[in-house]
Structure formats: C-alpha cells, structure tokens
Design an enzyme around this catalytic site. Structure first.
Site: not given
Ligand code: NAI
Length: 346
Positions: A78, A178, A180, A182
């Site tokens: 990573k 969250g 985001g 995913v």
């Molecule tokens: P992202 O950054 O697009 O989404 C994260 C979301 O969580 C954002 O909308 C943000 O505003 C929100 N957020 C942040 N702090 C928060 C809180 N305290 N309470 C509620 N919401 C909060 O990230 P993504 O890509 O959706 O990833 C989400 C998680 O999944 C991360 O931990 C990432 O490492 C993990 N992950 C993602 C993968 C992918 O394909 N994108 C693959 C495997 C794991």
C-alpha cells in the site's frame, strides 16, 4: 524509522520525497510471497509522518491478508501520499509518485484508494506500468469501487441468511457509515434488494441525495454506529470499531468496506462477546482488488469479474463454518486462514 515495531513484519518500506513537487509518500511492501505486492494509493492529510507510516504499515499488511484470502497471485502493499498543504500541482505530484513506484521495479503495483482517482492512475501510467484501475475503451478497467460494493453486498446477503436467519434483504435495516465511492454503490444495491437504509456522512449533500433517492433515514455521524438496525456497514475510514463505539453497537451483523475497522483485535473479541458477528473487512471488501488485479493481468471482462467477486459470499459461508468449529471469532479465524495462505505460489 519512527521506532514503530510493526515494521519488522514488512519486506520493504520506502519513504519517497521530491521537494520540487512537494511529494512525501510512504510505499510499504508487506509481502511478496504470493507475487508482487498489490494495493492502492491513498492521498490524505495526516497529522504527522508517524501517523502516515502507521497507516501504510497497517493497510499493506491488510492487503497481504486480503489478497491471500481472495486467492490472488499477489502479495500485499500500500502507498500513502501525505497531502501537501495548500495548492499543489496534482499531475506533477503523481508523476513524482509514479517514479517512486517505478523505482521498486514491480515489487509494488498501485491503484486507487481514498483520495485518488482514475485520472490520477491514468497519469501514473505515463511514468510506470505498475498501475491499474484505468478506464479503457478497448478493454476492462477503471474504478474498482462498484466491485468493492458488490462484494460487500453479497457478504451482507450471506450474513443476513446465515447469521440473522432471514431469507432476503427485504425489510432488513442497514446502517451505512459513509456514502462515498463504495458506500453509495452499496446503498443502491441494498435499496434495490428492499433493505431499509439509515445513513450518515460528513458530507450533507450525499446524505440529502440518499434520503431523496433511497428513502433513507439520516442520522448524525456520531450516532450511526449505534443505530437501531440489523446490519451495520462501516464504509468511511478505519478504526471505527473501538473501545468507545463497540459497547453501543446495536446491529447483530457488521459487514462494510472500510479497511481496518477494528482498532485492536480486542475490539473483535468484544463484539463477539456482545453477540455481534463481525465479518472481517479484508474478506468482504476484496471486490476492488479482484477487479484491478484482473485488469492488470489483462483477464478482465465484466461478467467474469463480477462472478469472481460474487465468490466472496462462499468465503463468508466457509468462514462462519470455520468459526463454529474453532470456537473463536471471525476476525481471528480469518487472520489464521489468510496467514496460512501467505506462502510462495508454485
Ligand atoms: P470515499 O472517500 O469515496 O468515501 C468515504 C466517505 O466517507 C466520504 O463520503 C466521506 O465524506 C465519508 N466520511 C468520512 N468520515 C466520515 C465519518 N466520520 N462519518 C461518516 N462518513 C464519513 O472512499 P471509498 O473509496 O468509498 O472507500 C471507503 C472505505 O472503503 C475506505 O476505508 C477505503 O479504504 C475502503 N475500501 C475502498 C475500496 C474501493 O474500491 N474504493 C476497496 C477496498 C476498501
């Protein structure tokens, strides 16, 4: 380096700096036993270099377990880029990061993670071939997050059947922390399957959209983990399940996308003691790495990737069987299972 003991478990840790672009990045190769270390690149504002290193070490170790459990011919790695203060030249920053990736000669392959985009990966491609997650006109590729969400969705389906004893998601209450990349896709899949959503995000616009599109109930970010639901899906950042939050969890099943959800192994034990089934993050969120790994190997095709991601549900089922036999927790059994696969492939 910063005196963190965890480091001894890693094969290689590179601190890459480039004063011209402001790059400061940590590339952590945990294991190449199964093949080149594969894992995304995070761009994040860290309070200190030690915090960034800790994140890189924990995340890269998690990638080794994730890739092994998903039977991928890759090790775990990573990278984290410490987000520069103020304005910065993003393409130049990523070009410098790409040179750091290239300097590892293929020991580490990168892709998207929190804070990085398909455009960033496309930029990296000009500097290094050791990158994936790039949309292509002529072949499979691109944003892994819908595949991650699908893997989490099939895991929830399996858990709802096996742990909650319900035959479908219809009417099942799911709390999403969250919305985001995913979390949003997961919300779509769950809504389509008839689940009732409770959501929270620090970004109010995303919450409003979920309320409008999915009829979701919005709660404050400080309340989502304790929501009165059947299933909790942490899809924000890591360590959300800790000594403060675990006692308040009301869901009976936890399955979400966020990496490193348990702050410590003891938090997994505490969940089990409260009768809550925690499906380990690196088991259920492997859809994205399965997608970018297939893309990287030129074996991508939408239907084949989705079929491989869907197999995560079978692994959830096998894990729960192993847990029963071992009289242990899913987190500990998954760790042992994954570590038994951290071997050189023939
Ligand atoms: P992202 O950054 O697009 O989404 C994260 C979301 O969580 C954002 O909308 C943000 O505003 C929100 N957020 C942040 N702090 C928060 C809180 N305290 N309470 C509620 N919401 C909060 O990230 P993504 O890509 O959706 O990833 C989400 C998680 O999944 C991360 O931990 C990432 O490492 C993990 N992950 C993602 C993968 C992918 O394909 N994108 C693959 C495997 C794991």
């Amino acid at each position: 380096l910063f005196g963190l003991p965890d480091q001894a478990a890693h094969e290689r840790v590179l601190l890459a700096t480039d004063p011209a672009t402001g790059l400061k990045a940590i590339l952590a190769v945990h294991s190449t036993a199964r093949g080149p270390a594969f894992g995304g690149c995070r761009l994040w504002h860290y309070d200190s270099e030690a915090a960034a290193l800790n994140d890189a070490l924990r995340l890269s170790q998690g990638m080794s377990l994730k890739n092994a459990l998903a039977d991928l011919p890759f090790g775990g790695g990573k990278a984290v880029i410490l987000k520069p203060q103020g304005d910065f030249d993003r393409p130049a920053l990523f070009a410098a990061f790409g040179r750091a990736v290239q300097s590892l000669n293929g020991a580490y392959i990168t892709a998207e993670d929190v804070g990085t985009t398909t455009a960033d990966m496309r930029g990296l491609q000009a500097v290094t071939p050791f990158v994936s997650g790039i949309p292509r006109d002529d072949a499979f590729g691109g944003d892994p997050s819908p595949k991650t969400a699908w893997g989490v969705f099939v895991s929830i389906q399996a858990g709802v059947r096996l742990v909650l004893g319900r035959s479908s998601l219809d009417g099942v209450r799911v709390a999403l922390q969250g919305l985001g990349a995913v979390g949003w896709h997961l919300a779509e899949f769950l809504h389509r399957a008839g689940a009732k959503l409770v959501v929270a995000d620090v970004d109010a616009a995303k919450v409003e959209r979920a309320v409008a599109q999915f009829g979701a109930v919005a709660v404050h970010v400080g309340e989502i983990l304790a929501a009165d639901v059947d299933v909790l899906a942490p899809c924000a950042l890591g360590a959300s399940l800790n000594a403060q939050t675990v006692p308040a969890v009301r869901a009976k099943l936890i399955a979400g996308a966020a990496n490193n959800q348990l702050a410590t192994p003891a938090d997994g034990d505490a969940l089990q003691a409260r009768g809550i089934c925690y499906l380990p993050d690196y088991l259920v969120n492997a859809g994205g790495i399965i997608s970018v790994a297939r893309e990287y190997r030129g074996e991508g095709e939408e239907a084949a990737v989705m079929a491989e991601v869907s197999k995560i549900a079978e692994r959830v089922e096998e894990l729960l069987q192993r847990v029963q036999k071992a009289d242990s927790t899913p987190a500990r059994v998954a760790d042992d299972w994954a570590r038994s696969k951290l071997v050189t492939l023939g």
